[in-house]
Motif scaffolding. Sequence first.
Motif, mmCIF file in Angstrom:
data_model
loop_
_atom_site.group_PDB
_atom_site.id
_atom_site.type_symbol
_atom_site.label_atom_id
_atom_site.label_comp_id
_atom_site.label_asym_id
_atom_site.label_seq_id
_atom_site.Cartn_x
_atom_site.Cartn_y
_atom_site.Cartn_z
ATOM 1 N N ALA A 156 55.656 32.963 63.163
ATOM 2 C CA ALA A 156 55.254 34.218 62.476
ATOM 3 C C ALA A 156 55.423 33.543 60.992
ATOM 4 N N GLN A 157 57.200 33.312 60.461
ATOM 5 C CA GLN A 157 57.087 33.380 59.258
ATOM 6 C C GLN A 157 56.789 32.518 59.096
ATOM 7 N N GLN A 158 56.402 31.293 58.823
ATOM 8 C CA GLN A 158 55.072 30.258 58.793
ATOM 9 C C GLN A 158 53.683 30.619 57.927
ATOM 10 N N LEU A 159 53.091 31.866 58.986
ATOM 11 C CA LEU A 159 51.819 32.880 58.752
ATOM 12 C C LEU A 159 52.833 33.780 57.166
ATOM 13 N N LYS A 160 53.455 34.654 57.498
ATOM 14 C CA LYS A 160 54.284 35.128 56.465
ATOM 15 C C LYS A 160 53.795 34.099 55.408
ATOM 16 N N LEU A 161 54.751 33.277 55.187
ATOM 17 C CA LEU A 161 54.563 32.406 54.016
ATOM 18 C C LEU A 161 53.119 32.288 53.821
ATOM 19 N N GLU A 162 52.209 31.631 54.066
ATOM 20 C CA GLU A 162 51.566 31.108 53.900
ATOM 21 C C GLU A 162 50.894 32.777 52.937
ATOM 22 N N ASP A 163 50.773 33.795 53.915
ATOM 23 C CA ASP A 163 49.993 35.463 53.522
ATOM 24 C C ASP A 163 50.242 35.162 52.039
ATOM 25 N N ARG A 164 51.708 35.403 51.896
ATOM 26 C CA ARG A 164 52.365 35.701 50.346
ATOM 27 C C ARG A 164 51.679 34.401 49.784
ATOM 28 N N ARG A 165 51.616 33.858 49.490
ATOM 29 C CA ARG A 165 51.545 32.168 48.867
ATOM 30 C C ARG A 165 50.318 32.503 48.412
ATOM 31 N N SER A 166 49.445 32.763 49.399
ATOM 32 C CA SER A 166 47.590 32.967 49.178
ATOM 33 C C SER A 166 47.986 34.316 48.077
ATOM 34 N N LEU A 167 48.160 35.293 48.206
ATOM 35 C CA LEU A 167 48.077 36.499 47.806
ATOM 36 C C LEU A 167 48.817 36.162 46.037
ATOM 37 N N TYR A 168 50.328 35.381 46.326
ATOM 38 C CA TYR A 168 50.755 35.036 44.459
ATOM 39 C C TYR A 168 49.687 34.021 43.973
ATOM 40 N N LEU A 169 48.693 33.490 44.932
ATOM 41 C CA LEU A 169 47.791 32.636 43.798
ATOM 42 C C LEU A 169 47.126 33.275 42.414
ATOM 43 N N LYS A 170 46.907 34.157 43.550
ATOM 44 C CA LYS A 170 45.191 34.910 42.984
ATOM 45 C C LYS A 170 45.972 36.048 42.337
ATOM 46 N N ASN A 171 44.857 35.603 40.889
ATOM 47 C CA ASN A 171 44.818 36.605 39.857
ATOM 48 C C ASN A 171 46.168 36.850 38.975
ATOM 49 N N GLN A 172 46.298 35.433 38.673
ATOM 50 C CA GLN A 172 47.520 35.408 37.973
ATOM 51 C C GLN A 172 47.793 35.439 36.399
ATOM 52 N N ALA A 173 48.233 35.845 35.454
ATOM 53 C CA ALA A 173 47.928 35.879 33.922
ATOM 54 C C ALA A 173 46.972 34.426 33.976
ATOM 55 N N GLY A 174 45.822 34.791 32.455
ATOM 56 C CA GLY A 174 44.830 33.656 32.933
ATOM 57 C C GLY A 174 44.481 33.312 33.187
ATOM 58 N N ALA A 175 43.534 33.620 34.396
ATOM 59 C CA ALA A 175 43.240 33.400 35.831
ATOM 60 C C ALA A 175 42.302 34.256 35.744
ATOM 61 N N ALA A 176 40.983 33.817 35.831
ATOM 62 C CA ALA A 176 39.779 34.766 36.603
ATOM 63 C C ALA A 176 39.698 36.348 37.262
ATOM 64 N N ALA A 177 39.704 37.025 37.768
ATOM 65 C CA ALA A 177 40.370 38.029 38.063
ATOM 66 C C ALA A 177 39.551 38.294 40.102
ATOM 67 N N GLU A 178 39.535 38.388 40.743
ATOM 68 C CA GLU A 178 39.092 38.262 42.023
ATOM 69 C C GLU A 178 38.186 39.585 41.758
ATOM 70 N N ASP A 179 36.388 39.273 41.885
ATOM 71 C CA ASP A 179 35.315 39.911 41.967
ATOM 72 C C ASP A 179 35.357 40.436 43.413
ATOM 73 N N PHE A 180 34.811 41.864 42.881
ATOM 74 C CA PHE A 180 34.523 43.248 43.718
ATOM 75 C C PHE A 180 33.550 44.087 44.132
ATOM 76 N N GLU A 181 33.216 44.396 45.113
ATOM 77 C CA GLU A 181 31.836 45.294 44.980
ATOM 78 C C GLU A 181 32.046 46.438 45.046
ATOM 79 N N TYR A 182 31.953 47.976 44.213
ATOM 80 C CA TYR A 182 32.638 49.139 44.339
ATOM 81 C C TYR A 182 31.527 50.062 44.461
ATOM 82 N N THR A 183 31.535 51.868 44.709
ATOM 83 C CA THR A 183 30.715 52.258 45.435
ATOM 84 C C THR A 183 30.804 53.640 44.490
ATOM 85 N N LEU A 184 29.876 54.022 43.228
ATOM 86 C CA LEU A 184 30.502 54.903 42.479
ATOM 87 C C LEU A 184 29.990 55.757 43.319
ATOM 88 N N ALA A 185 30.427 57.550 42.684
ATOM 89 C CA ALA A 185 30.690 58.777 43.577
ATOM 90 C C ALA A 185 29.037 59.269 43.812
#
Length: 314
Positions: A156-185
């Motif tokens: 369980a702790q290994q899974l937690k580490l992998e989850d946190r590591r994956s999140l941390y590596l996303k959207n670092q300063a200088g990197a391209a932000a993760e794209d996503f779709e959103y819906t307006l009013a």
Amino acid sequence: MKKDLTIRQILLIALLLGTTIVVSCKKGDRTQSTMATAAPTFPMPPRSLANATERADYVLDNVWNGIAGIDTLTFRDSGEREQFLVNYFGFGVLASERARRASMSKFFELATPAMDSVILSIAGRYFDTPESPLFNQAYFIETYEEADKLGILDYAQQLKLEDRRSLYLKNQAGAAAEDFEYTLANGQTSTLYKTSPGKKLLLMFYDPECNACKDVLEFLSHSEPIQALLGSEVSWLCVYVEHDVETWRKSLSHLPSYAITGRDATGMVTDQSLYDLRVLPVLYLLDEHKRVIIRDAYPQEVESYFAALQEAKP
């Protein structure tokens, strides 16, 4: 909302420049007779080390000298044990990664399994909890990685580490932000990368019923440096990431008219863990190409950045 980084570091620097504190003990199949019989103390850095990082490195490099083993019973009680570990982590905030990792590895080598559990739990509460004054995903990951190298983490702790590591590596300063779709009013959809091309973008994930979100919205809406650039050079995108559509619609009138407001209708942001949204609000400042300028920003950081932009203008 998170606490001020500058205040946090001032307190730690004061600690480094002026005090000695108390330490801990633990590991493996060692008998109690080989354990430290009293809480260790943090070594005082020599006066020749004036730099805060050098002083913190000295403490971490030498804190385990002469310690045969570290156990929960080394301390008078759980309060003394936790205070030592909090101070230990506090030095780590200012220390180099090299010193943090080496010291943590030594700790796990000396510690009993009981102390392994204690320090991993405390690392989770102080480094992996966004409300904590020591919140720092990099340090949390380092701690768990050093434990994992020695085979200490369970599945369980290994899974937690992998989850946190994956999140941390996303959207670092200088990197391209993760794209996503959103819906307006009005029901139309857009994506992050189609939003205000050619302008910097203040991206805010929020919940209108969150008090901290209201405070941040109030701060951003009344900050002169931010207001001076919104519209002309910077756009503001507010994205609702919860599921109560009616509450979201009722709240739209309370948002600034110049803010682009949308919701994560498909659940793309949360379901794919594109951003770490465990505690709202979450702020990012992106450049004209949707690269991250400031990740998980404090409102004051954004204000300071905009003020510097204005000062740099001829």
